[in-house]
Scaffold this motif. Structure first.
Motif, PDB file in Angstrom:
ATOM      1  N   THR A 141      -9.451  -9.016  16.767  1.00 17.04           N
ATOM      2  CA  THR A 141     -10.299  -8.397  15.742  1.00 17.04           C
ATOM      3  C   THR A 141     -11.409  -7.542  16.343  1.00 17.04           C
ATOM      4  O   THR A 141     -12.057  -6.780  15.624  1.00 17.04           O
ATOM      5  N   LYS A 142     -11.635  -7.652  17.650  1.00 18.33           N
ATOM      6  CA  LYS A 142     -12.682  -6.865  18.300  1.00 18.33           C
ATOM      7  C   LYS A 142     -12.256  -5.418  18.526  1.00 18.33           C
ATOM      8  O   LYS A 142     -13.083  -4.565  18.852  1.00 18.33           O
ATOM      9  N   ARG A 144     -10.151  -2.145  16.784  1.00 20.34           N
ATOM     10  CA  ARG A 144      -9.674  -1.641  15.504  1.00 20.34           C
ATOM     11  C   ARG A 144      -8.758  -0.440  15.716  1.00 20.34           C
ATOM     12  O   ARG A 144      -9.081   0.484  16.453  1.00 20.34           O
ATOM     13  N   ASP A 147      -7.259   5.320  12.229  1.00 21.27           N
ATOM     14  CA  ASP A 147      -6.705   5.572  10.908  1.00 21.27           C
ATOM     15  C   ASP A 147      -5.353   6.281  11.034  1.00 21.27           C
ATOM     16  O   ASP A 147      -5.089   6.979  12.008  1.00 21.27           O
ATOM     17  N   TYR A 152      -0.663   1.039  14.176  1.00 18.92           N
ATOM     18  CA  TYR A 152      -0.808  -0.333  14.671  1.00 18.92           C
ATOM     19  C   TYR A 152       0.548  -1.017  14.760  1.00 18.92           C
ATOM     20  O   TYR A 152       1.356  -0.945  13.831  1.00 18.92           O
ATOM     21  N   GLN A 201      -0.983  -1.118   5.117  1.00 12.36           N
ATOM     22  CA  GLN A 201      -2.342  -0.710   5.434  1.00 12.36           C
ATOM     23  C   GLN A 201      -3.298  -1.208   4.364  1.00 12.36           C
ATOM     24  O   GLN A 201      -3.064  -1.071   3.177  1.00 12.36           O
ATOM     25  N   ASP A 204      -9.206  -0.126   6.488  1.00 12.26           N
ATOM     26  CA  ASP A 204      -9.140   0.420   7.837  1.00 12.26           C
ATOM     27  C   ASP A 204      -8.208  -0.385   8.728  1.00 12.26           C
ATOM     28  O   ASP A 204      -8.032  -0.048   9.898  1.00 12.26           O
ATOM     29  N   GLU A 205      -7.633  -1.465   8.217  1.00 12.86           N
ATOM     30  CA  GLU A 205      -6.795  -2.307   9.059  1.00 12.86           C
ATOM     31  C   GLU A 205      -5.345  -2.182   8.631  1.00 12.86           C
ATOM     32  O   GLU A 205      -5.029  -1.921   7.485  1.00 12.86           O
TER      33      GLU A 205
END
Length: 211
Positions: A141-142, A144, A147, A152, A201, A204-205
């Motif tokens: 999680t640190k 990101r 976009d 990812y 999506q 932002d994740e």
């Protein structure tokens, strides 16, 4: 989105899935052809000679085609289907993804390790963030992902991701912009379909969830 996870682009060549009947871009399908002794052969690179049969990059679709005799129907003749065909396709796609990431690394288009990935993110050099599914959630999680669609990949294991970098394990990795990265994203989308997962999506994740 196709079953393989790719966006349905109108200018992509399209084929019909023999299991679902859906017409979709070839990039979201797996091509099969007949090999020696009329054995069904997965052609994940779509390069083998002969007539091709297309199935969505989806485990359930491939298993249906194998169990319901749909390859024989499409070929209009009796054919032989390998046991665990979906597992074979998954293995081939995984090897493809690992090889492409490795090629990107050798071309200086990929890095691994928390600090290197963090540095690339800070310099806006990251096109795709890769994190091992079995890595520490707190640690992941640190970082990101940038976009954008397909930015990812989080379903590879630490061992699988490590293979691409010549290590036993890898938790964090990143790909820069380029043709190899585009191919990694495409093949990873098909592999996700074989693993019963899809990209989604949320703000932002980007997360991977079971279908």
């Amino acid at each position: 989105m196709t079953r393989g996870g790719r966006e349905n682009l109108q200018d992509d060549p399209e084929r019909k899935c023999i299991a679902t009947g859906e017409v979709q871009p070839k990039a979201g399908l797996i091509r099969f052809c007949l090999g020696p002794e009329d054995m069904v052969v997965p052609d994940v690179l779509a390069r083998l000679p002969g007539r091709g049969f297309y199935v969505s990059a989806d485990r359930a679709a491939i298993e249906k085609a194998a169990k319901k005799g749909l390859f024989s129907r499409a070929a209009r003749q009796p054919v032989k289907v390998p046991e665990d065909l979906a597992d074979l396709v998954e293995t081939l796609l995984l090897r493809r993804v690992i090889d492409l990431i490795s090629l990107a690394r050798k071309a200086s288009g990929a890095v691994m390790g928390y600090e290197k990935v963090k540095e690339w993110l800070q310099k806006d050099k990251v096109r795709v963030l890769l994190q091992a599914a079995d890595g520490s959630e707190r640690g992941k999680t640190k970082l990101r992902a940038p976009d954008g669609e397909g930015s990812y990949i989080g379903f590879l294991s630490a061992e699988e991701l490590g293979l691409a970098f010549g290590r036993e394990r890898a938790i964090h990795a990143a790909l820069g912009a380029g043709g190899l990265t585009t191919r990694v994203v495409e093949e990873a989308a098909r592999l996700a379909g074989l693993r019963g997962q899809t990209t989604q999506q949320d703000g932002d994740e980007i997360a991977l969830k079971d279908t």
